[in-house]
Write a protein that holds these residues in place. Structure first.
Motif, PDB file in Angstrom:
ATOM      1  N   CYS A   1       0.836  -1.202   0.000  1.00  0.00           N
ATOM      2  CA  CYS A   1       0.000   0.000   0.000  1.00  0.00           C
ATOM      3  C   CYS A   1       0.869   1.249   0.000  1.00  0.00           C
ATOM      4  O   CYS A   1       1.784   1.391   0.818  1.00  0.00           O
ATOM      5  CB  CYS A   1      -0.929   0.008   1.210  1.00  0.00           C
ATOM      6  SG  CYS A   1      -1.935   1.509   1.284  1.00  0.00           S
TER       7      CYS A   1
ATOM      8  N   CYS B   1      -4.087  -0.650   0.004  1.00  0.00           N
ATOM      9  CA  CYS B   1      -4.769  -1.683   0.780  1.00  0.00           C
ATOM     10  C   CYS B   1      -6.272  -1.450   0.651  1.00  0.00           C
ATOM     11  O   CYS B   1      -6.723  -0.399   0.191  1.00  0.00           O
ATOM     12  CB  CYS B   1      -4.327  -1.647   2.237  1.00  0.00           C
ATOM     13  SG  CYS B   1      -4.891  -0.189   3.114  1.00  0.00           S
TER      14      CYS B   1
ATOM     15  N   HIS C   1      -7.510   1.851   2.268  1.00  0.00           N
ATOM     16  CA  HIS C   1      -7.155   3.083   1.553  1.00  0.00           C
ATOM     17  C   HIS C   1      -7.800   3.140   0.165  1.00  0.00           C
ATOM     18  O   HIS C   1      -8.162   4.223  -0.312  1.00  0.00           O
ATOM     19  CB  HIS C   1      -5.628   3.221   1.476  1.00  0.00           C
ATOM     20  CG  HIS C   1      -5.042   3.742   2.759  1.00  0.00           C
ATOM     21  ND1 HIS C   1      -4.134   3.037   3.517  1.00  0.00           N
ATOM     22  CD2 HIS C   1      -5.248   4.912   3.428  1.00  0.00           C
ATOM     23  CE1 HIS C   1      -3.805   3.742   4.593  1.00  0.00           C
ATOM     24  NE2 HIS C   1      -4.469   4.888   4.555  1.00  0.00           N
TER      25      HIS C   1
END
Ligand SMILES: [Zn+2]
Length: 393
Positions: A273, A320, A323
């Motif tokens: 991420c 991720c 997010h």
């Protein structure tokens, strides 16, 4: 008991090659290493030429396949090109008691570059036994213990994934994905990658064969090997095919592209991420910056060009699930310098949560290429971000 060593003397282009390089001393050395003794008879099989640089040894009811290295390392692909053929012949043999070995011939050149070491690790993972590796590379080579280790090595190693020679691997909660190319020298490498992954994975494998134009399937010998291993499902796809699917699916946001995933892996390396550094591949996703539905709705471009934008590795980043969802729901965005923006009227608690799960206030230079910024500008043109402010952690 006497071992029977069989080899075909002719190479495809060089008659008698194996008569010359397989000296008595070398055959004896191989015999001892495979069978533990040096009593052997030789059968020269002249029915056809030698495929896979192979000799076979029959001893004690076991048929051993020994693939020989080149005697001169002239190029990265050349130096390992016969190995996949040897693997396919090994898997095609009906003898249930068999083993596959690799033997280093005395050779000129470097067989132990980063690329070779990765390749040999794959071989070892696939179950190939090295007969005399330590004589040439005393440090030894370890098999990959799990798929994560293989993914890290494959997707992070610049030399092994440089050029257009690359296959990439990723993992979701239920499957492992291999993105392979079916043409050129890489078509056989993808088979080896699949065999190695199959040996260490705990979940089924999707092997995506990505072709440029028309569908080019893997060679039949490789398909047979993959079928013999099981647990691997092959999906043939091409840029042309995905383009047709894109035009039908994009407007409903249903377009899921293996080629896009492959392009992100190629550009950004393994899944991690961009905002919190999470590296758990099961929860990392490729996030479009200029969204597929928005691309489809745009009326400036032809379908061909829209498709290229939809699959471009520059049009995205790894995020991720948290997010990604926050990005898609506009809880966070990016200004043209790559700084994270959040709505100014965000609930205090929500702002605290976002700060708590976010490590970086801005995107790094690897992500922020000129092309990426162009995609960001396309995204940011669609929506008004004047009521957003920079996230300060
Ligand atoms: Zn994250």
């Amino acid at each position: 008991m006497t071992a029977i060593i069989t080899y075909r003397p002719d190479a495809q282009k060089t008659p008698g090659l194996y008569d010359r390089i397989l000296t008595y001393k070398i055959l004896r050395d191989i015999c001892i290493r495979v069978t533990g003794q040096d009593d052997f008879n030789i059968i020269r099989d002249t029915s056809t030429y030698n495929k896979g640089r192979l000799i076979t040894i029959e001893y004690g009811g076991i048929k051993s396949f020994v693939s020989l290295s080149e005697v001169s390392v002239e190029g990265r692909n050349q130096s390992v090109q016969s190995i996949p053929t040897a693997i396919n012949l090994y898997y095609a043999d009906s003898n249930p008691n068999k083993a596959l070995y690799y033997y280093f011939m005395p050779h000129k050149g470097n067989y132990f570059t980063d690329y070779h070491l990765f390749y040999f690790r794959l071989l070892k993972t696939a179950g190939v036994i090295f007969l005399n590796l330590l004589d040439y590379y005393p440090a030894g080579i370890n098999a990959f213990e799990n798929v994560d280790e293989l993914i890290d090595e494959r997707n992070d190693n610049r030399e092994t994934n440089s050029s257009n020679n690359s296959s990439f691997i990723s993992k979701t909660s239920d499957k492992v994905q291999i993105y392979a190319k079916t043409y050129g020298a890489s078509k056989y490498e993808s088979t080896l990658l699949a065999i190695a992954v199959a040996a260490i994975t705990d979940r089924p494998i999707d092997l995506y064969n990505i072709c440029e134009q028309d569908l080019t399937r893997l060679p039949q010998s490789s398909l047979n090997t993959i079928n013999a291993i099981g647990n691997i499902q092959i999906h043939d796809t091409s840029i042309t095919l995905e383009k047709r699917i894109f035009i039908n699916q994009a407007k409903n946001n249903e377009f899921r592209s293996p080629i896009y995933q492959r392009n992100l892996l190629q550009r950004l390396g393994r899944k991690h991420c961009a905002l919190c550094g999470c590296e758990i591949p099961e929860i990392i996703q490729g996030a479009h910056v200029w969204g597929v539905a928005e691309i489809a709705r745009d009326d400036h471009f032809s379908d061909d060009i829209k498709f290229n934008h939809a699959i471009s590795g520059e049009n995205g980043l790894w995020l991720c699930q948290n997010h990604h969802k926050l990005f898609d729901s506009h809880y966070l965005s990016f200004n043209m310098d790559g700084h994270i923006l959040v709505p100014s009227n965000l609930r205090t608690e929500d702002g605290q949560f976002i700060r708590a799960i976010t490590q970086n206030e801005s995107l790094d230079n690897q992500i922020m290429t000129e092309n990426f910024k162009w995609y960001l500008s396309q995204r940011n043109n669609i929506r008004d971000y004047s009521h957003y402010q920079r996230l300060v952690i």
